[in-house]
Design a protein around this motif. Structure first.
Motif, PDB file in Angstrom:
ATOM      1  N   ARG A  29       0.833  -1.209   0.000  1.00 12.27           N
ATOM      2  CA  ARG A  29       0.000   0.000   0.000  1.00 12.27           C
ATOM      3  C   ARG A  29       0.864   1.254   0.000  1.00 12.27           C
ATOM      4  O   ARG A  29       0.593   2.222  -0.709  1.00 12.27           O
ATOM      5  CB  ARG A  29      -0.917   0.007   1.220  1.00 12.27           C
ATOM      6  N   LEU A  30       1.908   1.247   0.852  1.00 14.20           N
ATOM      7  CA  LEU A  30       2.748   2.440   0.964  1.00 14.20           C
ATOM      8  C   LEU A  30       3.611   2.644  -0.269  1.00 14.20           C
ATOM      9  O   LEU A  30       3.987   3.775  -0.591  1.00 14.20           O
ATOM     10  CB  LEU A  30       3.617   2.355   2.220  1.00 14.20           C
ATOM     11  N   ALA A  31       3.926   1.571  -0.974  1.00 13.61           N
ATOM     12  CA  ALA A  31       4.665   1.723  -2.230  1.00 13.61           C
ATOM     13  C   ALA A  31       3.822   2.507  -3.238  1.00 13.61           C
ATOM     14  O   ALA A  31       4.324   3.407  -3.928  1.00 13.61           O
ATOM     15  CB  ALA A  31       5.038   0.352  -2.787  1.00 13.61           C
ATOM     16  N   ARG A  32       2.547   2.172  -3.319  1.00 12.15           N
ATOM     17  CA  ARG A  32       1.649   2.921  -4.220  1.00 12.15           C
ATOM     18  C   ARG A  32       1.450   4.352  -3.704  1.00 12.15           C
ATOM     19  O   ARG A  32       1.340   5.296  -4.491  1.00 12.15           O
ATOM     20  CB  ARG A  32       0.308   2.207  -4.334  1.00 12.15           C
ATOM     21  N   ALA A  33       1.422   4.487  -2.379  1.00  9.40           N
ATOM     22  CA  ALA A  33       1.246   5.821  -1.794  1.00  9.40           C
ATOM     23  C   ALA A  33       2.436   6.717  -2.108  1.00  9.40           C
ATOM     24  O   ALA A  33       2.272   7.919  -2.375  1.00  9.40           O
ATOM     25  CB  ALA A  33       1.077   5.697  -0.277  1.00  9.40           C
ATOM     26  N   ARG A  34       3.643   6.160  -2.102  1.00 16.70           N
ATOM     27  CA  ARG A  34       4.832   6.959  -2.429  1.00 16.70           C
ATOM     28  C   ARG A  34       4.759   7.481  -3.866  1.00 16.70           C
ATOM     29  O   ARG A  34       5.145   8.610  -4.154  1.00 16.70           O
ATOM     30  CB  ARG A  34       6.098   6.132  -2.220  1.00 16.70           C
ATOM     31  N   THR A  35       4.256   6.639  -4.753  1.00 20.86           N
ATOM     32  CA  THR A  35       4.099   7.065  -6.151  1.00 20.86           C
ATOM     33  C   THR A  35       3.116   8.231  -6.251  1.00 20.86           C
ATOM     34  O   THR A  35       3.367   9.219  -6.947  1.00 20.86           O
ATOM     35  CB  THR A  35       3.606   5.887  -7.014  1.00 20.86           C
ATOM     36  N   TYR A  36       2.010   8.129  -5.539  1.00 21.60           N
ATOM     37  CA  TYR A  36       1.033   9.215  -5.528  1.00 21.60           C
ATOM     38  C   TYR A  36       1.647  10.500  -4.983  1.00 21.60           C
ATOM     39  O   TYR A  36       1.416  11.601  -5.517  1.00 21.60           O
ATOM     40  CB  TYR A  36      -0.186   8.819  -4.685  1.00 21.60           C
ATOM     41  N   ALA A  37       2.416  10.377  -3.913  1.00 26.14           N
ATOM     42  CA  ALA A  37       3.025  11.561  -3.298  1.00 26.14           C
ATOM     43  C   ALA A  37       4.034  12.210  -4.234  1.00 26.14           C
ATOM     44  O   ALA A  37       4.069  13.441  -4.375  1.00 26.14           O
ATOM     45  CB  ALA A  37       3.697  11.176  -1.979  1.00 26.14           C
ATOM     46  N   ARG A  38       4.850  11.385  -4.910  1.00 23.01           N
ATOM     47  CA  ARG A  38       5.873  11.916  -5.814  1.00 23.01           C
ATOM     48  C   ARG A  38       5.251  12.586  -7.037  1.00 23.01           C
ATOM     49  O   ARG A  38       5.766  13.574  -7.554  1.00 23.01           O
ATOM     50  CB  ARG A  38       6.815  10.793  -6.265  1.00 23.01           C
ATOM     51  N   PRO A 130     -13.566   4.120  -2.521  1.00 22.58           N
ATOM     52  CA  PRO A 130     -14.262   2.853  -2.243  1.00 22.58           C
ATOM     53  C   PRO A 130     -13.362   1.751  -1.686  1.00 22.58           C
ATOM     54  O   PRO A 130     -13.863   0.690  -1.297  1.00 22.58           O
ATOM     55  CB  PRO A 130     -14.812   2.455  -3.620  1.00 22.58           C
ATOM     56  N   ASP A 131     -12.057   1.980  -1.618  1.00 19.91           N
ATOM     57  CA  ASP A 131     -11.128   0.961  -1.107  1.00 19.91           C
ATOM     58  C   ASP A 131     -11.366   0.764   0.392  1.00 19.91           C
ATOM     59  O   ASP A 131     -11.235   1.711   1.174  1.00 19.91           O
ATOM     60  CB  ASP A 131      -9.694   1.411  -1.367  1.00 19.91           C
ATOM     61  N   PRO A 132     -11.705  -0.461   0.834  1.00 17.10           N
ATOM     62  CA  PRO A 132     -11.967  -0.677   2.264  1.00 17.10           C
ATOM     63  C   PRO A 132     -10.700  -0.732   3.105  1.00 17.10           C
ATOM     64  O   PRO A 132     -10.764  -0.674   4.332  1.00 17.10           O
ATOM     65  CB  PRO A 132     -12.695  -2.031   2.278  1.00 17.10           C
ATOM     66  N   ALA A 133      -9.541  -0.863   2.462  1.00 16.57           N
ATOM     67  CA  ALA A 133      -8.279  -0.969   3.217  1.00 16.57           C
ATOM     68  C   ALA A 133      -7.921   0.372   3.843  1.00 16.57           C
ATOM     69  O   ALA A 133      -8.182   1.436   3.275  1.00 16.57           O
ATOM     70  CB  ALA A 133      -7.159  -1.432   2.297  1.00 16.57           C
ATOM     71  N   ASN A 134      -7.351   0.294   5.016  1.00 18.00           N
ATOM     72  CA  ASN A 134      -6.888   1.509   5.695  1.00 18.00           C
ATOM     73  C   ASN A 134      -5.507   1.229   6.297  1.00 18.00           C
ATOM     74  O   ASN A 134      -5.376   0.375   7.158  1.00 18.00           O
ATOM     75  CB  ASN A 134      -7.860   1.910   6.800  1.00 18.00           C
ATOM     76  N   PRO A 135      -4.449   1.912   5.790  1.00 12.65           N
ATOM     77  CA  PRO A 135      -4.546   3.045   4.873  1.00 12.65           C
ATOM     78  C   PRO A 135      -4.637   2.603   3.413  1.00 12.65           C
ATOM     79  O   PRO A 135      -3.985   1.653   3.005  1.00 12.65           O
ATOM     80  CB  PRO A 135      -3.229   3.778   5.124  1.00 12.65           C
ATOM     81  N   CYS A 136      -5.431   3.325   2.640  1.00  9.59           N
ATOM     82  CA  CYS A 136      -5.422   3.165   1.203  1.00  9.59           C
ATOM     83  C   CYS A 136      -4.263   3.986   0.647  1.00  9.59           C
ATOM     84  O   CYS A 136      -3.565   4.665   1.387  1.00  9.59           O
ATOM     85  CB  CYS A 136      -6.753   3.635   0.605  1.00  9.59           C
ATOM     86  N   LYS A 137      -4.058   3.966  -0.650  1.00 12.03           N
ATOM     87  CA  LYS A 137      -2.924   4.704  -1.221  1.00 12.03           C
ATOM     88  C   LYS A 137      -3.097   6.212  -1.094  1.00 12.03           C
ATOM     89  O   LYS A 137      -2.117   6.953  -1.063  1.00 12.03           O
ATOM     90  CB  LYS A 137      -2.703   4.315  -2.678  1.00 12.03           C
ATOM     91  N   HIS A 138      -4.337   6.665  -0.998  1.00 13.75           N
ATOM     92  CA  HIS A 138      -4.577   8.106  -0.857  1.00 13.75           C
ATOM     93  C   HIS A 138      -4.182   8.581   0.546  1.00 13.75           C
ATOM     94  O   HIS A 138      -3.539   9.623   0.707  1.00 13.75           O
ATOM     95  CB  HIS A 138      -6.051   8.415  -1.137  1.00 13.75           C
ATOM     96  N   ILE A 139      -4.567   7.809   1.550  1.00 15.30           N
ATOM     97  CA  ILE A 139      -4.170   8.135   2.929  1.00 15.30           C
ATOM     98  C   ILE A 139      -2.663   8.034   3.063  1.00 15.30           C
ATOM     99  O   ILE A 139      -2.008   8.892   3.672  1.00 15.30           O
ATOM    100  CB  ILE A 139      -4.865   7.192   3.926  1.00 15.30           C
ATOM    101  N   GLY A 140      -2.082   6.980   2.476  1.00 16.06           N
ATOM    102  CA  GLY A 140      -0.636   6.803   2.549  1.00 16.06           C
ATOM    103  C   GLY A 140       0.129   7.962   1.940  1.00 16.06           C
ATOM    104  O   GLY A 140       1.178   8.376   2.452  1.00 16.06           O
ATOM    105  N   ALA A 141      -0.371   8.496   0.827  1.00 17.92           N
ATOM    106  CA  ALA A 141       0.298   9.636   0.188  1.00 17.92           C
ATOM    107  C   ALA A 141       0.309  10.846   1.115  1.00 17.92           C
ATOM    108  O   ALA A 141       1.306  11.587   1.184  1.00 17.92           O
ATOM    109  CB  ALA A 141      -0.408   9.981  -1.119  1.00 17.92           C
TER     110      ALA A 141
END
Length: 268
Positions: A29-38, A130-141
């Motif tokens: 999840r955090l790998a995808r979040a890093r991409t969003y943040a970058r 709609p992603d039930p996971a927490n953190p999702c990639k948006h929260i992770g970013a």
């Protein structure tokens, strides 16, 4: 490959925030979040008291709404922390200079608190995706970009625990001022302080017997020398002799620190 969000150049408190998050095991999840943040998917980050809100652009046309917060400390808990900070002048000096003291966590730990999240349950977050996971990639970013905010202003981390920069600085000033006024008020006005003669040849001599149970010899909590704790000496770096003097002093302080520990740990 070195990740942009895990570099030695990052301030220690910002890296500590990221290390805590990544220790929770949200690797993919955090790998995808890093991409969003970058890639700039986090459109904005706003602070409403101790709560963070952000808009993060995902695959949908409209950005998702993210909220994040930590458990704020109570007024009594902050009073204890401020009092502990005020007892050490170096904390006040570093915080006023916009730096986080290396041992700041000790102040909170001594009062039974944790400045950084202790576990994933200390972090409260929600996302409208709609992603039930927490953190999702948006929260992770948002997590990662908060680390950047901490680099710019370490007081943001305090704000998540319920106190703004202005509140902390004012409380520190009042506490230190009250301590000075009390000590002066307790002394009679007519008291004349006797002159003190400093005897350099006996400066390190102490004749009284120390209580053995009160003495605990341990290595220092960090590799910082006194020279680093006090800050840079105001010398002009462009003068080669000044830089050579600083390098020499650093080497001397490191050698003294190592010898002091060796002597202290020697039981013979």
């Amino acid at each position: 490959m070195t990740d942009a969000y895990s570099q030695p150049s990052r301030e220690w408190w910002a890296q500590r925030w990221i290390d805590v998050l990544e220790s929770f095991g949200w690797t993919r999840r955090l790998a995808r979040a890093r991409t969003y943040a970058r890639e700039g998917n986090v459109l904005n980050i706003d602070f409403q008291s101790a709560k963070v809100s952000a808009n993060v652009q995902g695959t949908a046309p409209e950005p998702y709404q993210v909220s994040l917060s930590l458990d704020p400390f109570s007024d009594d808990q902050w009073s204890y922390v401020i009092e502990s900070m005020a007892e050490r002048a170096i904390f006040s000096a570093k915080l006023l200079a916009g730096e986080m003291p290396q041992t700041i966590e000790e102040v909170f730990t001594a009062n039974g608190l944790s400045l950084f999240p202790f576990n994933k349950f200390d972090i409260h977050s929600r996302c409208s995706c709609p992603d039930p996971a927490n953190p999702c990639k948006h929260i992770g970013a948002v997590y990662y970009l908060l680390g950047d905010r901490f680099s710019e202003d370490p007081f943001v981390l305090f704000q998540l625990r319920g106190r703004t920069k202005e509140q902390i600085i004012e409380a520190l000033r009042q506490t230190r001022s009250a301590g000075g006024e009390t000590s002066e008020a307790e002394e009679p006005v007519s008291t004349v302080r006797p002159a003190t003669t400093l005897k350099l040849d006996r400066f390190w001599h102490y004749a009284e017997q120390l209580e053995p149970t009160l003495i605990v010899i341990v290595p220092p909590p960090s590799s910082e020398t006194v020279l680093e704790v006090l800050g840079t000496i105001p010398l002009k770096p462009e003068v080669p002799a000044n830089q050579a003097a600083m390098d020499y002093l650093k080497a001397v302080y490191q050698e003294i620190s190592q010898q002091a520990v060796q002597i202290a740990m020697t039981t013979e």
